[in-house]
Design an enzyme around this catalytic site. Structure first.
Site, PDB file in Angstrom:
ATOM      1  N   GLN A   1      29.749  30.478  67.191  1.00 26.31           N
ATOM      2  CA  GLN A   1      28.888  31.466  68.115  1.00 26.31           C
ATOM      3  C   GLN A   1      28.782  30.128  68.880  1.00 26.31           C
ATOM      4  O   GLN A   1      29.317  28.779  68.725  1.00 26.31           O
ATOM      5  CB  GLN A   1      27.501  31.106  66.695  1.00 26.31           C
ATOM      6  CG  GLN A   1      27.747  29.957  65.706  1.00 26.31           C
ATOM      7  CD  GLN A   1      27.620  30.417  64.497  1.00 26.31           C
ATOM      8  OE1 GLN A   1      26.439  31.779  64.714  1.00 26.31           O
ATOM      9  NE2 GLN A   1      28.437  30.037  63.568  1.00 26.31           N
TER      10      GLN A   1
ATOM     11  N   HIS B   1      13.396  27.084  52.808  1.00 23.43           N
ATOM     12  CA  HIS B   1      14.496  26.348  52.037  1.00 23.43           C
ATOM     13  C   HIS B   1      13.382  26.472  50.287  1.00 23.43           C
ATOM     14  O   HIS B   1      14.741  26.532  49.730  1.00 23.43           O
ATOM     15  CB  HIS B   1      14.943  25.014  52.728  1.00 23.43           C
ATOM     16  CG  HIS B   1      15.863  25.364  54.030  1.00 23.43           C
ATOM     17  ND1 HIS B   1      15.046  24.400  54.688  1.00 23.43           N
ATOM     18  CD2 HIS B   1      16.645  26.255  54.251  1.00 23.43           C
ATOM     19  CE1 HIS B   1      16.573  24.716  55.970  1.00 23.43           C
ATOM     20  NE2 HIS B   1      16.799  25.762  55.293  1.00 23.43           N
TER      21      HIS B   1
ATOM     22  N   ASP C   1      21.642  32.620  52.810  1.00 24.20           N
ATOM     23  CA  ASP C   1      21.186  32.189  54.084  1.00 24.20           C
ATOM     24  C   ASP C   1      21.665  31.908  55.524  1.00 24.20           C
ATOM     25  O   ASP C   1      21.727  31.319  55.524  1.00 24.20           O
ATOM     26  CB  ASP C   1      20.661  31.048  53.349  1.00 24.20           C
ATOM     27  CG  ASP C   1      20.104  29.755  54.902  1.00 24.20           C
ATOM     28  OD1 ASP C   1      19.263  30.723  55.650  1.00 24.20           O
ATOM     29  OD2 ASP C   1      19.985  28.313  55.063  1.00 24.20           O
ATOM     30  N   SER C   2      21.699  33.575  55.623  1.00 22.73           N
ATOM     31  CA  SER C   2      22.773  33.391  57.094  1.00 22.73           C
ATOM     32  C   SER C   2      22.258  33.916  58.228  1.00 22.73           C
ATOM     33  O   SER C   2      20.742  33.759  57.792  1.00 22.73           O
ATOM     34  CB  SER C   2      23.342  34.933  57.044  1.00 22.73           C
ATOM     35  OG  SER C   2      22.498  36.664  56.716  1.00 22.73           O
ATOM     36  N   THR C   3      22.487  33.854  59.425  1.00 21.41           N
ATOM     37  CA  THR C   3      22.238  34.514  60.722  1.00 21.41           C
ATOM     38  C   THR C   3      21.197  36.089  60.522  1.00 21.41           C
ATOM     39  O   THR C   3      21.755  36.617  59.712  1.00 21.41           O
ATOM     40  CB  THR C   3      23.023  34.108  61.757  1.00 21.41           C
ATOM     41  OG1 THR C   3      24.249  34.468  61.240  1.00 21.41           O
ATOM     42  CG2 THR C   3      23.167  32.544  61.729  1.00 21.41           C
TER      43      THR C   3
HETATM   44  N1  SAM Z   1      17.506  29.988  58.297  1.00 19.65           N
HETATM   45  C1  SAM Z   1      18.166  30.525  58.918  1.00 19.65           C
HETATM   46  C2  SAM Z   1      17.794  31.405  59.665  1.00 19.65           C
HETATM   47  O1  SAM Z   1      17.599  32.958  59.121  1.00 19.65           O
HETATM   48  O2  SAM Z   1      17.563  31.710  60.607  1.00 19.65           O
HETATM   49  C3  SAM Z   1      19.565  30.929  58.654  1.00 19.65           C
HETATM   50  C4  SAM Z   1      20.641  29.028  58.725  1.00 19.65           C
HETATM   51  S1  SAM Z   1      22.203  29.180  57.997  1.00 19.65           S
HETATM   52  C5  SAM Z   1      22.684  27.761  59.477  1.00 19.65           C
HETATM   53  C6  SAM Z   1      23.158  30.698  59.030  1.00 19.65           C
HETATM   54  C7  SAM Z   1      24.470  30.688  58.897  1.00 19.65           C
HETATM   55  O3  SAM Z   1      25.371  31.440  58.290  1.00 19.65           O
HETATM   56  C8  SAM Z   1      25.874  29.744  60.220  1.00 19.65           C
HETATM   57  O4  SAM Z   1      25.752  28.214  59.973  1.00 19.65           O
HETATM   58  C9  SAM Z   1      26.682  31.046  60.289  1.00 19.65           C
HETATM   59  O5  SAM Z   1      27.225  30.510  60.302  1.00 19.65           O
HETATM   60  C10 SAM Z   1      26.600  31.398  58.858  1.00 19.65           C
HETATM   61  N2  SAM Z   1      27.281  33.031  58.505  1.00 19.65           N
HETATM   62  C11 SAM Z   1      26.646  34.082  59.297  1.00 19.65           C
HETATM   63  N3  SAM Z   1      27.469  35.143  58.323  1.00 19.65           N
HETATM   64  C12 SAM Z   1      28.372  34.759  57.483  1.00 19.65           C
HETATM   65  C13 SAM Z   1      29.495  34.554  57.004  1.00 19.65           C
HETATM   66  N4  SAM Z   1      30.073  36.411  56.830  1.00 19.65           N
HETATM   67  N5  SAM Z   1      29.370  34.078  55.891  1.00 19.65           N
HETATM   68  C14 SAM Z   1      29.333  32.993  55.813  1.00 19.65           C
HETATM   69  N6  SAM Z   1      29.034  32.427  56.517  1.00 19.65           N
HETATM   70  C15 SAM Z   1      28.381  33.179  57.712  1.00 19.65           C
END
Ligand code: SAM
Length: 280
Positions: A33, A64, A157-159
């Site tokens: 990304q 959080h 806590d994913s995107t």
């Molecule tokens: N709090 C935030 C929001 O909702 O806006 C989310 C923050 S956190 C930085 C999101 C993380 O999810 C990213 O660093 C991304 O790399 C990770 N992520 C997304 N898809 C994923 C997956 N399939 N497995 C592991 N990590 C994942």
């Protein structure tokens, strides 16, 4: 650069947040990304992934604290915790406030998010060196499939549910999560805003209900997120989650036993909202 504007690109929201920013501190592209850290006079530093704000220094504590403390207090003894995503370290910081936690595994697919957060977001990325922490850079969807009865709490806590994060909101994924949880296990995931992403909330809730006997929804107001009123979906293998089971002893700014209870919508409103009977 005082009046530069940064426009967020949330693929689903019907509005666009436009932040006045004073500086772009970092901008790079990882294997997964586009990663930016911008400085806002009001929000402080903001982590932006693929054009979408993830967390900001001013209000991150709200998101959080609620992501971590609601499931951890609804569990009788949360020793083993899995965080999927969460590369900024904010959820991890809150999880580790619980002395009951013996092991916190953080699986973020993108190691560069963790590196950038350690460099630019030191108040969030404070807990990576804690000896209870294991950090892995893998796809959380694949990781969870290897485990059975391993974790007390799994926090996703994913995107947003697009691209490689979409699989983390599917029924198949929830079946893997269910299997990876211990007998009293609890899943929590961020499921977008109640107003602007209601169809996503409903889809996720329907999938969770096919897998978990106890499903619920709680909310928190997050000033930096589109729609502000944010949802967290819960699946529990055994117990209801609306009441904290253990005394709240952790140091927090907003979360408390009362806030835990108030975070849940009244049952009749929740049911109508999720079934589609109630439409905003
Ligand atoms: N709090 C935030 C929001 O909702 O806006 C989310 C923050 S956190 C930085 C999101 C993380 O999810 C990213 O660093 C991304 O790399 C990770 N992520 C997304 N898809 C994923 C997956 N399939 N497995 C592991 N990590 C994942």
């Amino acid at each position: 650069m005082m009046d530069t504007l940064f426009m967020e690109r949330d693929p689903y929201a019907p509005i666009r947040h436009c932040y006045p920013i004073s500086n772009v501190l970092y901008h790079g592209k990882s294997e997964y990304q586009d990663i930016m850290v911008v400085e806002s006079p009001h929000f402080g530093r903001i982590l932006v992934l693929d054009g979408v704000a993830q967390c900001d220094e001013k209000y991150e504590f709200i998101y959080h604290e609620f992501m971590a403390h609601v499931p951890l207090h609804a569990h009788p003894n949360p020793e083993d915790v899995l965080i999927i995503g969460g590369g900024d370290g904010g959820v991890l910081r809150e999880v580790l406030k619980h002395p009951e936690v013996k092991r916190a595994v953080l699986v973020d697919i993108d190691k560069e998010v963790i590196e950038v957060s350690k460099r630019f977001l030191p108040t969030m990325a404070v807990a990576f060196e804690d000896p209870r922490v294991i950090v892995l850079n893998e796809d959380g969807y694949k990781y969870v499939q290897d485990y059975e009865g391993e974790f007390d709490v799994i926090i996703v806590d994913s995107t947003d549910p697009v691209g490689f994060a979409h699989v983390l909101t599917t029924e198949e994924f929830f079946r893997h999560v269910y299997r990876a949880l211990k007998e009293e296990g609890i899943y929590v995931g961020q499921t977008e805003s109640i107003h602007y992403h209601l169809e996503i909330v409903r889809r996720i809730q329907r999938s969770l209900k096919k897998v978990f006997p106890v499903v619920d929804l709680y909310t928190a107001v997050i000033p930096g997120y589109a729609g502000y009123w944010w949802t967290m979906s819960v699946g529990s293998k055994k117990r209801p989650v609306r009441e904290p089971l253990r005394e709240v002893k952790v140091q927090t700014k907003l979360y408390s036993a009362d806030m835990h209870r108030h975070a849940f919508l009244p049952v009749s409103f929740y049911e109508k909202l999720v079934s589609g009977e109630y439409v905003f």
